[in-house]
Design an enzyme around this catalytic site. Structure first.
Site, PDB file in Angstrom:
ATOM      1  N   GLY A  46      -6.142  91.562 -61.199  1.00 18.81           N
ATOM      2  CA  GLY A  46      -6.571  92.322 -62.369  1.00 18.81           C
ATOM      3  C   GLY A  46      -5.673  92.025 -63.547  1.00 18.81           C
ATOM      4  N   GLN A  51      -1.799  93.587 -71.711  1.00 18.09           N
ATOM      5  CA  GLN A  51      -0.854  92.685 -71.037  1.00 18.09           C
ATOM      6  C   GLN A  51      -0.804  91.310 -71.696  1.00 18.09           C
ATOM      7  OE1 GLN A  51      -2.549  93.650 -66.890  1.00 18.09           O
ATOM      8  NE2 GLN A  51      -0.372  93.340 -66.474  1.00 18.09           N
ATOM      9  N   CYS A  99       2.470  94.643 -60.251  1.00 13.37           N
ATOM     10  CA  CYS A  99       1.851  94.456 -61.559  1.00 13.37           C
ATOM     11  C   CYS A  99       2.375  93.165 -62.174  1.00 13.37           C
ATOM     12  CB  CYS A  99       2.187  95.648 -62.458  1.00 13.37           C
ATOM     13  SG  CYS A  99       1.493  95.528 -64.119  1.00 13.37           S
ATOM     14  N   LEU A 100       1.479  92.398 -62.768  1.00 22.02           N
ATOM     15  CA  LEU A 100       1.906  91.134 -63.394  1.00 22.02           C
ATOM     16  C   LEU A 100       2.917  91.372 -64.513  1.00 22.02           C
ATOM     17  CD1 LEU A 100      -1.524  89.267 -63.590  1.00 22.02           C
ATOM     18  CD2 LEU A 100       0.378  88.767 -62.045  1.00 22.02           C
ATOM     19  N   HIS A 141      -5.631 101.288 -61.676  1.00 21.14           N
ATOM     20  CA  HIS A 141      -4.420 100.645 -62.204  1.00 21.14           C
ATOM     21  C   HIS A 141      -4.718  99.982 -63.560  1.00 21.14           C
ATOM     22  CE1 HIS A 141      -0.662  98.054 -61.559  1.00 21.14           C
ATOM     23  NE2 HIS A 141      -1.298  97.417 -62.528  1.00 21.14           N
ATOM     24  N   GLU A 142      -5.829  99.248 -63.629  1.00 23.91           N
ATOM     25  CA  GLU A 142      -6.146  98.524 -64.876  1.00 23.91           C
ATOM     26  C   GLU A 142      -6.529  99.484 -65.997  1.00 23.91           C
ATOM     27  OE1 GLU A 142      -5.174  95.580 -64.997  1.00 23.91           O
ATOM     28  OE2 GLU A 142      -5.035  95.265 -62.844  1.00 23.91           O
ATOM     29  N   HIS A 145      -3.596 100.925 -67.681  1.00 30.10           N
ATOM     30  CA  HIS A 145      -2.994 100.032 -68.684  1.00 30.10           C
ATOM     31  C   HIS A 145      -3.574 100.290 -70.073  1.00 30.10           C
ATOM     32  CE1 HIS A 145      -0.311  97.158 -66.750  1.00 30.10           C
ATOM     33  NE2 HIS A 145      -1.179  96.893 -65.794  1.00 30.10           N
TER      34      HIS A 145
END
Ligand code: NI
Length: 178
Positions: A46, A51, A99-100, A141-142, A145
């Site tokens: 994701g 991000q 998380c990235l 989660h996304e 963000h």
């Protein structure tokens, strides 16, 4: 397509509330294509627009989904624009997330076991999704963000954050980056 730079934890952009997408133009299509390439190269399951330094209500998710009428899980790419979560299940589940934007760490987070998501697709068409389990976790989660929230804000306890390798030493679980 271009691979975009992924912002990490120190960037204040990750803490901003994203604005709704109003124009489904060529620029948006280009951004979405670049985000898909960036997510796949990372690799991750994701990626949310902030991000990659775009404070828009836009995220992409690629995960395996099992439909109730099919025994096999199929890998599917979702583009969600201006998403809203409704009908969050009362049932909550603990799980491990990475998380990235927080490379090298994983943590234990509680999420709703199932949710419904109303959103628009990349062309502005309304979509409705019913999700449970791991896909429901990724979507939560996304969408977090897009409100400036990171998984570390939702740890079950401050001690439930681990360096990735340390976690692997204890438990042989694969954790995808979200
Ligand atoms: Ni993330």
């Amino acid at each position: 397509m271009t691979t975009l730079e992924i912002l990490t934890i120190k960037s204040p952009v990750l803490r901003q509330k994203c604005r709704p997408v109003t124009k489904f133009d060529n620029r948006l299509q280009q951004l979405i294509d670049d985000m898909i390439e960036t997510m796949r190269e990372a690799p991750g399951v994701g990626l949310a627009a902030p991000q990659v330094n775009e404070t828009l209500q836009l995220a992409i998710i690629e995960t395996s989904i099992r439909h109730s009428d099919s025994p096999e899980a199929i890998k599917k790419l979702f583009v969600i624009v201006n998403p809203k979560i409704t009908r969050p299940s009362q049932r909550l589940v603990k799980g491990i997330e990475g998380c990235l934007s927080i490379p090298g760490y994983v943590g234990e987070v509680v999420r709703h076991e199932s949710i419904r998501v109303y959103a628009q697709n990349r062309y502005g068409k309304p979509i409705k999704l019913q999700l449970s389990g791991w896909p429901a976790r990724i979507f939560q989660h996304e969408i977090d963000h897009l409100n400036g929230t990171l998984f570390i804000d939702r740890l079950t306890s401050p001690s439930k954050l681990w360096a990735r390798e340390k976690y692997y030493e204890k438990k042989l679980v694969d954790i995808s980056e979200l």
